[in-house]
Every structure is written in structure tokens, then in C-alpha cells.
Design a protein around this motif. Sequence first.
Motif, mmCIF file in Angstrom:
data_model
loop_
_atom_site.group_PDB
_atom_site.id
_atom_site.type_symbol
_atom_site.label_atom_id
_atom_site.label_comp_id
_atom_site.label_asym_id
_atom_site.label_seq_id
_atom_site.Cartn_x
_atom_site.Cartn_y
_atom_site.Cartn_z
ATOM 1 N N UNK A 265 0.824 -1.208 0.000
ATOM 2 C CA UNK A 265 0.000 0.000 0.000
ATOM 3 C C UNK A 265 0.854 1.252 0.000
ATOM 4 N N UNK A 266 0.163 2.394 0.038
ATOM 5 C CA UNK A 266 0.834 3.686 0.077
ATOM 6 C C UNK A 266 1.227 4.042 1.498
ATOM 7 N N UNK A 267 2.447 4.475 1.680
ATOM 8 C CA UNK A 267 2.873 5.133 2.913
ATOM 9 C C UNK A 267 3.811 6.256 2.507
ATOM 10 N N UNK A 268 4.293 6.996 3.467
ATOM 11 C CA UNK A 268 5.073 8.181 3.139
ATOM 12 C C UNK A 268 6.362 7.833 2.388
ATOM 13 N N UNK A 269 7.024 6.751 2.782
ATOM 14 C CA UNK A 269 8.250 6.356 2.089
ATOM 15 C C UNK A 269 7.983 5.951 0.643
ATOM 16 N N UNK A 270 6.873 5.244 0.421
ATOM 17 C CA UNK A 270 6.544 4.815 -0.939
ATOM 18 C C UNK A 270 6.168 6.013 -1.801
ATOM 19 N N UNK A 271 5.431 6.976 -1.217
ATOM 20 C CA UNK A 271 5.093 8.186 -1.964
ATOM 21 C C UNK A 271 6.356 8.919 -2.392
ATOM 22 N N UNK A 272 7.306 9.083 -1.471
ATOM 23 C CA UNK A 272 8.564 9.753 -1.815
ATOM 24 C C UNK A 272 9.353 8.974 -2.855
ATOM 25 N N UNK A 273 9.363 7.643 -2.718
ATOM 26 C CA UNK A 273 10.059 6.801 -3.692
ATOM 27 C C UNK A 273 9.436 6.972 -5.077
ATOM 28 N N UNK A 274 8.099 6.970 -5.112
ATOM 29 C CA UNK A 274 7.383 7.138 -6.377
ATOM 30 C C UNK A 274 7.705 8.489 -7.002
ATOM 31 N N UNK A 275 7.603 9.567 -6.219
ATOM 32 C CA UNK A 275 7.887 10.898 -6.744
ATOM 33 C C UNK A 275 9.323 10.989 -7.274
ATOM 34 N N UNK A 276 10.281 10.457 -6.511
ATOM 35 C CA UNK A 276 11.681 10.585 -6.881
ATOM 36 C C UNK A 276 11.992 9.870 -8.195
ATOM 37 N N UNK A 277 11.571 8.619 -8.309
ATOM 38 C CA UNK A 277 11.964 7.856 -9.497
ATOM 39 C C UNK A 277 11.162 8.238 -10.728
ATOM 40 N N UNK A 278 9.940 8.700 -10.544
ATOM 41 C CA UNK A 278 9.234 9.287 -11.682
ATOM 42 C C UNK A 278 9.952 10.557 -12.147
ATOM 43 N N UNK A 279 10.415 11.366 -11.186
ATOM 44 C CA UNK A 279 11.138 12.592 -11.535
ATOM 45 C C UNK A 279 12.429 12.276 -12.270
ATOM 46 N N UNK A 280 13.150 11.242 -11.821
ATOM 47 C CA UNK A 280 14.399 10.856 -12.486
ATOM 48 C C UNK A 280 14.139 10.493 -13.947
ATOM 49 N N UNK A 281 13.082 9.725 -14.174
ATOM 50 C CA UNK A 281 12.777 9.285 -15.537
ATOM 51 C C UNK A 281 12.247 10.443 -16.386
ATOM 52 N N UNK A 282 11.344 11.234 -15.819
ATOM 53 C CA UNK A 282 10.685 12.270 -16.614
ATOM 54 C C UNK A 282 11.580 13.477 -16.885
ATOM 55 N N UNK A 283 12.541 13.751 -16.013
ATOM 56 C CA UNK A 283 13.503 14.821 -16.309
ATOM 57 C C UNK A 283 14.507 14.391 -17.373
#
Length: 438
Positions: A265-283
Motif C-alpha cells: 500500500x501507500x505510505x510516506x516512504x513509498x510516496x517519496x520513492x514514487x515521486x523521486x523515481x518518476x522525476x528521475x525518468x521524466x527529467x
Amino acid sequence: MLKTLSRPAVKLVERYLPDPYIFVLLLTLIAAAAAIGVERQTPLAVLRFWGDGFWNLLTFSMQMLLVLITGFMLASSPPVQRQLARLAARAGTPARAIVLVTLVSLAASWINWGFGLVVGALFAKELARQIRVDYRLLIASAYSGFVVWHGGLAGSIPLVIATEGHFTADQIGVVPTSETIFSLFNLAIVVALFIVVPLVNRAMLPDEAESVYVDPERLGTSAGEERPVITRPAEHLENSKSLAWLVGIPGLLFLFDHFLLRGGGLNLNIVNFLFLFLAIVLHRTPRRLLDSLHEAIKGGAGIVIQFPFYAGIMAIMVQSGLAQTLSEGFVSIASADTLPFWSFISAGVVNLFVPSGGGQWAVQAPVMLPAAQALGADIPRIAMAVAWGDAWTNLLQPFWALPVLAIAGLKAKDIMGFCLIQLVITGVIIALGLSLIP
């Protein structure tokens, strides 16, 4: 009428609400004085509570800082900015912009509180780039959606009591989310807030002469995709798409495994992980990500300096017995029918000093649960009353607004006047839902 009421509220808050750092210093002194005066603790004992607990939120502080930074980096990537711009273009008018940002924030906060804080603020900035609308109310509207978080999918109290072996399991057993998050009374409150909160924000829209606008140039521009000029060998790595994707794609594969194969499920660490790696790919390149990081980190000062003070306040409140005394005072005047209401009010007061859902439940559960059992009150409803009280006074407590304010470039006094009106109206809705809906 709401526009008329909001004017003195906004002026009052702008004039008298101090910077959040001053607010936390005053709360520290109030908590310490109350622990000495009410709980008869010695000044030395209170000093030790405060000092020993000062760094207890370091992990959480880092998580919150990363919510701000990774969310900013994701939203500043060219693909996300294009989508935000398209959605913002549908607003068309200031009134629609206020309603739309509120709905986006409500929906995102119901899914996950960290997600809601960042998405609402970043979408508000995109709206401000395209539409001439009062910037204070726009950001206040983005923050006001946060009020639903504890009645949503990431609500810490209902998720805690739905977990095997939780610390009150011997008293109440495991309470499924069907009796809390997905109960009729809770869903009714959520639906009512999804309807009323956007309409109230829309009704508070100031006239042209009273509106405060922001220069779109101050908000920055959409991330460009200009071809970099490479002058040294190391810059080939900094602008390498392959390097970014070789790291970013495995991160997304981990999320695929977490959600789909392991049912996580979603928790704060997973949300941050999701944001970070999406940002790495999309930038697409490390250099673009680092440029975005440089901009994002400027707004994190408030989190870094203030969260340790809140940890100290929480330690004073809990270890001195002050939080328990506050809760017991409200419980002492309650009956089985009124206990949900007084649990809600007490949680709202305690939240001003202990702005943490999980931490607040640890403080109030030992008081509320025996009272509910003695009076024959509904346990799931009492738990959700505490959860809603914790979420409700976040409209007054600037602790959770810090990431939003950092992204927006505003101060607490700029938005809290509007939030004060929402505090009154949402408080009535939540209290009625907890008290009257079966």
C-alpha cells in the motif's frame, strides 16, 4: 455573506498571526507553562521532557522535506508541467480555478496526505500562471483539501486499529476499515466536504479591488527542454539519458513489484520513492533533475528548523500528562451519544500541540477507549472522531501548511484567514456527521 465574513478574518490573521516559527516558540512556552502549572511538574522535569524529545521527529522531518523536494521535482518535469498546464487551461475563470484546485487537493489528500499537500500546491501555481486570481485564496484552497486526509485511504488511526497486533488490540480487537474509513457516517462526511469546501472557497473569492495577485514571472516558467551545451567530458554524464534511465527504470520496477506482485500500500516512504523515481525518468537527464532540486530545496528551511520544536512540544504534552488531562476533561462531561462530539473537539485541541495523527492516537486512545467502553459508545466512531479532530484543526495549525507555503512562496498569515472560515464550517459538518449519521 462568506465573502463579507472572510474580510475581517483575513485582516485579523494578516495582522496578528505571527510567522510559523514564532507560533511554535509560543506553543513551546505555553506547553511548558501548562505542564508546570496544571500537572505540577518541576521546571527541571519539563526541561528534560523537552530536551530529550527534541529530536524524536528527525525521521519524519526528513520524510516531510522529501515530500516537498521530490514532489517539486516531479511536478517541474516537462511532461507533468504540460499536463498541469492542460488541466489548468480548463478552468478559464477565477471562480472555476478556485473550485478546481480545491477538488484536486481533496481527491489527492483522500488518497494520500503527502500526495495531496504537494499536488494541490503545485497545481495552484500552474493555475496562477494562466489565470488572474487572488493568489492567497488559491493557495488556501489548495491547502483546505487537506482536511479530508484522516478520513481517507491513508488515515493513520483507522489503519492502525485495522492492523493485527496494534497497541490497543487487547481492548478493542482489530477494527476493519469497513467500520471506519468505509463506514456510512465517514463516507457521508467526506462527500459533504467534497461538496461544501469548494463552494465555500468559491464564495470567499474577493472582489477585484481587494484581490492580491502574483506576477506569473515570480512563479517560474515551465521546464524547458533546450539542448545543453557540453564543454567538458563530465557533462556528458550529467546530460546522459541512459544513465538516468538505468537507475530510474529499476526504481519504477520496484514499485510495480510493491503494488502489483506483493500487494503493498501507500505510505510516506513509498510516496517519496514514487515521486523521486518518476522525476528521475521524466527529467530524462541528471542535470535537469539537479537543476530542479536546486530550486526545490530553497523552500525547506521551515521544515528543518520547526519540526524539532514540535517534537519537543509533543514530548512535554505526553510525558507530563497534559494531553491526557485535556482529553479526560472533555470525556468527563460526555455521554454515550455525545462522546463522539467531545472526542472530536478534544482531538482538535490536542492537535494544536501534537500535530501527528499516530502520535495523537497514542496519547488519546488510553483515555477515549475506556470511556467509550464504560459509556457503551461505538468504538469505531470514537476512533474516527479523534481522527477527524486531528485533521480539522490543521486548518488553524501551520505545521502541515509549511510544505504548501514553501512551494507557493507565501507566509502562513497570507492564507490562514480563509482557512479560519473553513475551520468553522467544516467543524460543523464533521461534528454533525459524527453525532447524527448512524
